[in-house]
Design a protein around this motif. Structure first.
Motif, PDB file in Angstrom:
ATOM      1  N   ALA A   1      20.503  36.990  47.119  1.00 35.87           N
ATOM      2  CA  ALA A   1      20.290  37.906  48.055  1.00 35.87           C
ATOM      3  C   ALA A   1      20.987  38.016  49.179  1.00 35.87           C
ATOM      4  O   ALA A   1      21.626  38.974  49.667  1.00 35.87           O
ATOM      5  N   ALA A   2      20.960  36.392  49.748  1.00 39.86           N
ATOM      6  CA  ALA A   2      21.685  36.449  51.203  1.00 39.86           C
ATOM      7  C   ALA A   2      23.245  36.598  50.853  1.00 39.86           C
ATOM      8  O   ALA A   2      23.879  37.030  51.852  1.00 39.86           O
ATOM      9  N   MET A   3      23.905  36.157  49.626  1.00 38.59           N
ATOM     10  CA  MET A   3      25.101  36.114  49.577  1.00 38.59           C
ATOM     11  C   MET A   3      25.723  37.602  49.371  1.00 38.59           C
ATOM     12  O   MET A   3      26.770  37.846  49.715  1.00 38.59           O
ATOM     13  N   ALA A   4      24.508  38.615  48.989  1.00 35.89           N
ATOM     14  CA  ALA A   4      24.846  40.081  48.950  1.00 35.89           C
ATOM     15  C   ALA A   4      24.710  40.680  50.288  1.00 35.89           C
ATOM     16  O   ALA A   4      25.669  41.612  50.517  1.00 35.89           O
ATOM     17  N   THR A   5      23.791  40.456  51.037  1.00 35.02           N
ATOM     18  CA  THR A   5      23.590  41.146  52.133  1.00 35.02           C
ATOM     19  C   THR A   5      23.713  40.367  53.452  1.00 35.02           C
ATOM     20  O   THR A   5      23.891  41.339  54.468  1.00 35.02           O
TER      21      THR A   5
ATOM     22  N   VAL B   1      25.802  43.458  42.265  1.00 39.55           N
ATOM     23  CA  VAL B   1      26.744  43.989  43.386  1.00 39.55           C
ATOM     24  C   VAL B   1      28.172  43.559  42.945  1.00 39.55           C
ATOM     25  O   VAL B   1      28.319  42.533  42.330  1.00 39.55           O
ATOM     26  N   LYS B   2      29.297  44.285  43.907  1.00 39.31           N
ATOM     27  CA  LYS B   2      30.466  43.978  43.568  1.00 39.31           C
ATOM     28  C   LYS B   2      31.395  42.941  44.566  1.00 39.31           C
ATOM     29  O   LYS B   2      32.213  42.519  44.337  1.00 39.31           O
ATOM     30  N   GLN B   3      30.396  42.474  45.693  1.00 39.81           N
ATOM     31  CA  GLN B   3      31.146  41.804  46.516  1.00 39.81           C
ATOM     32  C   GLN B   3      30.080  40.922  47.314  1.00 39.81           C
ATOM     33  O   GLN B   3      28.939  41.467  47.429  1.00 39.81           O
ATOM     34  N   VAL B   4      30.642  39.665  48.105  1.00 41.39           N
ATOM     35  CA  VAL B   4      29.524  38.962  48.943  1.00 41.39           C
ATOM     36  C   VAL B   4      29.867  39.686  50.321  1.00 41.39           C
ATOM     37  O   VAL B   4      30.600  40.536  50.476  1.00 41.39           O
ATOM     38  N   PHE B   5      28.856  39.330  51.175  1.00 44.06           N
ATOM     39  CA  PHE B   5      28.801  40.165  52.466  1.00 44.06           C
ATOM     40  C   PHE B   5      29.804  39.772  53.326  1.00 44.06           C
ATOM     41  O   PHE B   5      30.393  40.488  54.060  1.00 44.06           O
ATOM     42  N   ASP B   6      30.708  38.390  53.139  1.00 39.82           N
ATOM     43  CA  ASP B   6      31.504  37.986  53.919  1.00 39.82           C
ATOM     44  C   ASP B   6      32.234  36.789  53.081  1.00 39.82           C
ATOM     45  O   ASP B   6      31.513  35.885  53.283  1.00 39.82           O
TER      46      ASP B   6
END
Length: 396
Positions: free
Chosen positions: A142-146, A49-54
């Motif tokens: 996964a939590a960092m991404a979603t 993935v290219k970015q964290v969720f926030d």
């Protein structure tokens, strides 16, 4: 539903949930430290993935091995620093403090919100009403991404507190006492909920200490609720606080607990006061009160580790740092200190330690044979002064 189930239902966007149900929850914050973050970062990059969720809700904290005790430890910091620069997430390093204390000071979740941290003592935030879930590095990636976390709704065991604690009994004594009741297996995959009028006898800081060690009893979630008894829990245990006395966990388990008086007189070679369990300003106050005008026993290496730079600054303002040093103790930089067993104050087979940390497994402070006892700061400070395990005097 009880309050834990209500919080989980809200995070999952569901009207209701029940024990055993698999849910996907929204998390408010995601965090990791220098032992778990490098693995999570590697997994995150593998996801692609290219970015964290926030970026404002992803926090990296260097606390376990600072200053770096090896080239590997220093490279872990570089990994975190590179990731923080690339993705714009928060990074705390250079001795700013322990992850669970910094999350309280800098990124405090609201009551009922969920926090996912790649550390087993994430339940600490239950002391201020948030639900902390300790996760592995893969789950954290996964939590960092979603911004989401999958979990199973736990059964809830309710501890209903009444009365007032004696003047030499603290949050650490309460959770250690529960270890003697439940052991390490009974609460596995369950939640521990504190209610009753007796909870008013514990400050938020003391509650954080209690919740920090819920995982040592196997609890998936540990939380302080309200004075009212909660409905729909698997069981309720009532504890009269006035009947408690200072407790101590003997080698080699946090649940191998007896009253301090039963092992009083045991010779001690090192005392460690600090960590994410008992490094807050109220804990430092116990040390300052005990050490004022006194000197630690010449046979005891005494280490005091504030949980954050903010706490250290307050200690300095109050004059406690000078007092503690004059008493013959050593103040270390804010962080985990020897708790993790990677540096600063490691012990040998000849050592017997009284620590305010959360684990006393073989090897926890470096040696597989050292004897480590776990107790409150008041018990630890009294033991440092006398050179033997000592029951602390009651505060008036």
């Amino acid at each position: 539903m009880n309050c834990i189930e209500k919080y989980l239902a809200k995070a999952a966007g569901a009207a209701e949930v029940m024990p055993g149900q698999d849910i996907s929850c929204r998390v408010s914050y995601v965090a990791a430290h220098d032992v778990t973050a490098p693995i999570a970062i590697n997994m995150f990059r593998q996801i692609g993935v290219k970015q964290v969720f926030d970026p404002d809700r992803v926090i990296l904290i260097v606390d376990h091995i600072y200053p770096a005790a090896s080239e590997k430890a220093r490279n872990s910091v570089w990994t975190m620093q590179d990731f923080a620069s690339e993705f714009g997430v928060h990074l705390y390093h250079r001795g700013e403090g322990v992850i669970h204390q910094l999350m309280y000071e800098k990124h405090r979740a609201k009551p009922g919100e969920l926090i996912a941290i790649a550390d087993s003592h994430t339940g600490t935030c239950g002391g201020y009403g948030a639900i902390g879930i300790g996760v592995g590095s893969t789950e954290l990636a996964a939590a960092m991404a979603t911004g989401r976390l999958d979990l199973e709704v736990p059964e809830v065991v309710q501890i209903y507190l009444t009365g007032k604690r004696p003047g030499n009994v603290f949050g650490k004594d309460l959770i250690l006492y529960l270890g003697s009741l439940f052991g390490t297996d009974y609460l596995v995959d369950r939640a521990l909920l504190f209610t009753g009028p007796g909870i008013e006898d514990f400050s938020v800081a003391e509650r954080m200490t209690v919740c920090n060690m819920g995982v040592e009893l196997g609890a998936m979630i540990t939380l302080f609720g309200s004075a009212a008894k909660e409905p729909d829990t698997a069981e309720v245990r009532e504890i009269q606080l006035s009947a408690l006395e200072p407790q101590i966990a003997c080698p080699f388990s946090p649940a191998n607990v007896v009253p301090v008086r039963k092992v009083a007189g045991t010779a001690v070679t090192q005392v460690v006061i600090g960590s994410c369990t008992n490094g807050r300003i109220n804990d430092m106050e116990q040390v300052a009160k005990a050490f004022a005008g006194k000197h630690v026993h010449p046979n005891v290496n005494t280490l005091v580790i504030p949980a954050s730079k903010e706490i250290l600054n307050e200690m300095e303002e109050k004059g406690w740092c000078r007092l503690i040093r004059d008493a013959g103790a050593t103040i270390l930089n804010p962080g985990c200190g020897p708790c993790f067993g990677a540096h600063e104050g490691l012990v040998s087979a000849r050592d017997t330690v009284v620590a305010t940390t959360n684990r006393n497994f073989p090897g926890r402070m470096g040696s597989m044979k050292a004897n480590i006892y776990l107790a409150s700061p008041a018990t630890a400070a009294a033991s440092a002064l006398h050179g033997v395990i000592t029951v602390p005097e009651e505060e008036k």
